[in-house]
Design a protein around this motif. Structure first.
Motif, mmCIF file in Angstrom:
data_model
loop_
_atom_site.group_PDB
_atom_site.id
_atom_site.type_symbol
_atom_site.label_atom_id
_atom_site.label_comp_id
_atom_site.label_asym_id
_atom_site.label_seq_id
_atom_site.Cartn_x
_atom_site.Cartn_y
_atom_site.Cartn_z
ATOM 1 N N LYS A 1 0.830 -1.210 0.000
ATOM 2 C CA LYS A 1 0.000 0.000 0.000
ATOM 3 C C LYS A 1 0.867 1.264 0.000
ATOM 4 O O LYS A 1 0.542 2.225 -0.697
ATOM 5 C CB LYS A 1 -0.926 -0.007 1.223
ATOM 6 C CG LYS A 1 -1.962 1.095 1.205
ATOM 7 C CD LYS A 1 -2.947 0.905 0.068
ATOM 8 C CE LYS A 1 -3.953 2.027 0.005
ATOM 9 N NZ LYS A 1 -4.818 1.910 -1.170
ATOM 10 N N VAL A 2 1.954 1.253 0.751
ATOM 11 C CA VAL A 2 2.797 2.451 0.804
ATOM 12 C C VAL A 2 3.426 2.703 -0.569
ATOM 13 O O VAL A 2 3.543 3.844 -1.016
ATOM 14 C CB VAL A 2 3.856 2.389 1.941
ATOM 15 C CG1 VAL A 2 5.053 1.558 1.572
ATOM 16 C CG2 VAL A 2 4.314 3.781 2.339
ATOM 17 N N LYS A 3 3.794 1.644 -1.272
ATOM 18 C CA LYS A 3 4.339 1.809 -2.646
ATOM 19 C C LYS A 3 3.273 2.402 -3.565
ATOM 20 O O LYS A 3 3.554 3.304 -4.342
ATOM 21 C CB LYS A 3 4.793 0.452 -3.203
ATOM 22 C CG LYS A 3 6.114 -0.019 -2.664
ATOM 23 C CD LYS A 3 6.512 -1.348 -3.285
ATOM 24 C CE LYS A 3 7.610 -2.011 -2.461
ATOM 25 N NZ LYS A 3 7.578 -3.470 -2.580
ATOM 26 N N GLU A 4 2.073 1.892 -3.457
ATOM 27 C CA GLU A 4 0.951 2.375 -4.279
ATOM 28 C C GLU A 4 0.673 3.844 -3.981
ATOM 29 O O GLU A 4 0.541 4.661 -4.900
ATOM 30 C CB GLU A 4 -0.292 1.538 -3.964
ATOM 31 C CG GLU A 4 -1.529 1.960 -4.726
ATOM 32 C CD GLU A 4 -2.791 1.328 -4.134
ATOM 33 O OE1 GLU A 4 -3.784 2.057 -3.976
ATOM 34 O OE2 GLU A 4 -2.773 0.108 -3.818
ATOM 35 N N LEU A 5 0.624 4.208 -2.691
ATOM 36 C CA LEU A 5 0.330 5.587 -2.299
ATOM 37 C C LEU A 5 1.441 6.537 -2.740
ATOM 38 O O LEU A 5 1.173 7.666 -3.155
ATOM 39 C CB LEU A 5 0.115 5.680 -0.792
ATOM 40 C CG LEU A 5 -1.202 5.071 -0.283
ATOM 41 C CD1 LEU A 5 -1.164 4.898 1.217
ATOM 42 C CD2 LEU A 5 -2.399 5.914 -0.704
ATOM 43 N N GLU A 6 2.679 6.100 -2.640
ATOM 44 C CA GLU A 6 3.806 6.938 -3.081
ATOM 45 C C GLU A 6 3.729 7.158 -4.586
ATOM 46 O O GLU A 6 3.994 8.248 -5.073
ATOM 47 C CB GLU A 6 5.136 6.268 -2.744
ATOM 48 C CG GLU A 6 5.637 6.610 -1.378
ATOM 49 C CD GLU A 6 7.019 6.053 -1.127
ATOM 50 O OE1 GLU A 6 7.771 6.748 -0.427
ATOM 51 O OE2 GLU A 6 7.339 4.965 -1.604
ATOM 52 N N GLY A 7 3.369 6.103 -5.295
ATOM 53 C CA GLY A 7 3.234 6.189 -6.742
ATOM 54 C C GLY A 7 2.190 7.200 -7.162
ATOM 55 O O GLY A 7 2.366 7.943 -8.114
ATOM 56 N N ASN A 8 1.097 7.267 -6.391
ATOM 57 C CA ASN A 8 0.001 8.201 -6.695
ATOM 58 C C ASN A 8 0.403 9.646 -6.467
ATOM 59 O O ASN A 8 -0.075 10.541 -7.131
ATOM 60 C CB ASN A 8 -1.224 7.922 -5.812
ATOM 61 C CG ASN A 8 -1.878 6.589 -6.149
ATOM 62 O OD1 ASN A 8 -1.571 5.991 -7.168
ATOM 63 N ND2 ASN A 8 -2.760 6.151 -5.276
#
Length: 158
Positions: free
Chosen positions: A149-156
């Motif tokens: 989730k943290v990777k996904e949120l950083e990507g956004n």
């Protein structure tokens, strides 16, 4: 106030105690010790509470898991650890966790993680990641979910 209770009075008191809210065996035994009951009286009262369905460890575990997930948004790891601290059997813990549907668990995780990520005002991305991960792990969510989730949120956001 050092009042003395007969086993019958203690039983009535504990019936009300258990009727008010689901209790685990440990809470009931601790309460009986505060009422100055002997170990034999405690055993007798606990058996009566179980027989009369005031005390039911499975029901307690299921109610605990549902409540902590829905109200406090705890993950399965935290719920499991809290139930273990209350000496709940692993069979009852497994049954309790089944009370939370995969869909509900996922929705709660997504909502909580979005809210948490957006509430961290940290400018340094590394510190923000750490704060987010620490918070979600403390809440009892599985590390693989948190790190994905943290990777996904950083990507956004970048």
């Amino acid at each position: 106030m050092d009042s003395f209770f007969t086993p019958q009075q203690a039983l009535q008191k504990l019936e009300r105690f258990c009727a008010y809210q689901e209790r685990c065996h440990d809470e009931v035994v601790a309460k009986l010790y505060t009422l100055k009951m002997t170990p034999d009286e405690i055993d007798l009262i606990v058996v009566q509470l179980i027989e009369n369905n005031f005390l039911n460890e499975t029901r307690f575990a299921c109610s605990f898991a549902r409540g902590k997930h829905r109200i406090k948004h705890w993950g399965k790891i935290r719920i499991t650890n809290e139930l273990k601290m209350r000496n709940i059997s692993s069979t009852n813990i497994t049954l309790a966790l089944k009370q939370i549907s995969a869909e509900e668990y996922s929705d709660t995780f997504e909502n909580l993680s979005e809210r948490c990520w957006n509430s961290i005002s940290e400018k340094n991305n590394l510190k923000k990641r750490k704060k987010f991960c620490d918070y979600m792990l403390r809440r009892g969510y599985e590390s693989n979910l948190v790190y994905e989730k943290v990777k996904e949120l950083e990507g956004n956001k970048s």
